[in-house]
Write an enzyme that holds these catalytic residues in place. Structure first.
Site, PDB file in Angstrom:
ATOM      1  CG  ASN A 252       7.782  -3.934   1.074  1.00 51.51           C
ATOM      2  OD1 ASN A 252       8.864  -3.417   1.189  1.00 51.51           O
ATOM      3  ND2 ASN A 252       6.583  -3.944   1.328  1.00 51.51           N
TER       4      ASN A 252
ATOM      5  CE1 TYR B 289      12.908  -1.226  10.807  1.00 45.28           C
ATOM      6  CE2 TYR B 289      15.074  -0.065  10.427  1.00 45.28           C
ATOM      7  CZ  TYR B 289      14.228  -0.982   9.748  1.00 45.28           C
ATOM      8  OH  TYR B 289      13.505  -0.917   8.680  1.00 45.28           O
TER       9      TYR B 289
ATOM     10  CB  THR C 149      -1.045  -0.040   1.373  1.00 44.18           C
ATOM     11  OG1 THR C 149      -0.039  -0.482   2.318  1.00 44.18           O
ATOM     12  CG2 THR C 149      -1.921  -1.276   0.797  1.00 44.18           C
TER      13      THR C 149
ATOM     14  N   PRO D 268      18.773  -1.796   1.896  1.00 43.58           N
ATOM     15  CG  PRO D 268      16.118  -1.861   1.477  1.00 43.58           C
ATOM     16  CD  PRO D 268      17.259  -2.192   2.054  1.00 43.58           C
TER      17      PRO D 268
ATOM     18  CB  SER E 199      17.244  -2.538   6.972  1.00 48.46           C
ATOM     19  OG  SER E 199      17.697  -1.039   7.474  1.00 48.46           O
TER      20      SER E 199
ATOM     21  CB  VAL F 295      13.701   3.964   0.517  1.00 45.38           C
ATOM     22  CG1 VAL F 295      13.439   4.171  -0.581  1.00 45.38           C
ATOM     23  CG2 VAL F 295      15.130   3.426   0.645  1.00 45.38           C
TER      24      VAL F 295
ATOM     25  CG  ASP G   8      -1.965  -5.978  11.731  1.00 43.60           C
ATOM     26  OD1 ASP G   8      -0.712  -7.096  11.788  1.00 43.60           O
ATOM     27  OD2 ASP G   8      -2.459  -5.476  12.612  1.00 43.60           O
TER      28      ASP G   8
ATOM     29  CB  THR H 200       9.274   4.923   1.870  1.00 41.54           C
ATOM     30  OG1 THR H 200       9.662   4.781   3.311  1.00 41.54           O
ATOM     31  CG2 THR H 200       9.856   4.442   0.695  1.00 41.54           C
ATOM     32  CD  GLU H 201       2.801   6.251   3.666  1.00 39.90           C
ATOM     33  OE1 GLU H 201       1.847   5.523   4.264  1.00 39.90           O
ATOM     34  OE2 GLU H 201       1.994   7.464   2.128  1.00 39.90           O
TER      35      GLU H 201
END
Ligand code: NDP
Ligand code: 8X3
Length: 251
Positions: free
Chosen positions: A86, A152, A11, A182, A139, A185, A59, A187-188
């Protein structure tokens, strides 16, 4: 027959860009996420590229919902060729002694347990068919730890370990397992990390040219499109202006 890819977290950001790129390369897609409205809009865009699309709204933290959605796929969607794990997030950025256990649980449950639940549902079909490709989005945070990144980084280090473990388990079954890691990046991602604080999120990408989601989508298509005897094990992709998790060349 066109291949089928299942993308978690389609999304937004990397997952959405990957869906558009894979559809541009004629893959049929199962797109998933929690935001139903966005899945519907993306489905329409993808169908303009003349591919078949199935949307599944769940979810990844909810094991039962994952089992129900992926255990009851219509017959024509069961042969998943590519699984793109992802869906993921960072929540918060601060020292361990000030950590919020709600944030910790969200990260562990999404980045780690969610990835496991989805893989557990999809991998047996690949094993049965002796064919498939699992791609995990790790990541730079799975390669290095950085100040205040604690949980994280731990989840992404776990994705790094799991990718290696999955590759060993899948070896006798002719299934490829790849990790793409990555750096920054746009993104949100940072908006989510800072709980919706737009101004804090914007600072992360200021003063240098970050990656965009399409850059990672290109890498995803590269690994997917290798010949059957070639597997890309691990790919670390950074902006030119980023040398490590913490070292940026900013104007
Ligand atoms: P975005 O926030 O733009 O996208 C995250 C996606 O994950 C959304 O589609 C979201 O969908 C989905 N998602 C989050 N939580 C859940 C959940 N519980 N169940 C189902 N889907 C979920 O971020 P990115 O595109 O940047 O992130 C994608 C991946 O890339 C993540 O794993 C992230 O850790 C990783 N990554 C990102 C980097 C970056 O700098 N942006 C760098 C390195 C790795 P919805 O909210 O609709 O459920
Ligand atoms: C996202 C990149 O550096 O914010 O995984 O952890 S970073």
């Amino acid at each position: 027959m066109s291949k089928i890819a299942l993308i978690t977290g389609a999304t937004s950001g990397i997952g959405e860009a990957a869906a558009l790129t894979l559809a541009g390369n004629k893959m049929n897609l199962i797109i998933t996420g929690r935001r139903h409205d966005r899945l519907s809009i993306l489905k329409n865009k993808l169908e303009e590229r003349n591919v078949r699309v199935l949307t599944l709204c769940f979810d990844v933290r909810d094991e039962l919902a994952v089992k129900e959605a992926l255990g009851n796929l219509p017959e024509e969607w069961r042969q998943i060729d590519v699984l793109l794990n992802n869906a993921g997030l960072a929540a918060g950025l601060g020292p361990i002694q000030e950590g919020d256990s709600d944030d910790w649980n969200r990260m562990i449950d999404t980045n780690l347990k969610g990835l496991l639940y989805v893989t557990r549902a999809v991998a047996p079909g690949m094993v049965e068919r002796k064919s498939g490709h699992i791609i995990n989005i790790g990541s730079v945070a799975g390669k290095e730890v950085y100040p205040n990144g604690n949980i994280y980084c731990a989840t992404k280090h776990a994705v790094d370990a799991l990718t290696k473990a999955m590759r060993i388990d899948m070896l006798p079954h002719n299934i490829k397992v790849t990790q793409i890691c990555p750096g920054a990046v746009e993104t949100e991602f940072s908006l989510v990390r800072f709980h919706g604080d737009q101004s804090r999120a914007e600072i992360v990408y200021k003063g240098y040219e970050s990656l965009v989601a399409d850059d990672i989508a290109d890498c995803i298509w590269f690994v997917v499109s290798r010949p059957s005897h070639v597997n890309i094990n691990d790919m670390v992709v950074m902006p030119t202006a980023q040398a490590s998790a913490t070292l940026f060349h900013k104007e």
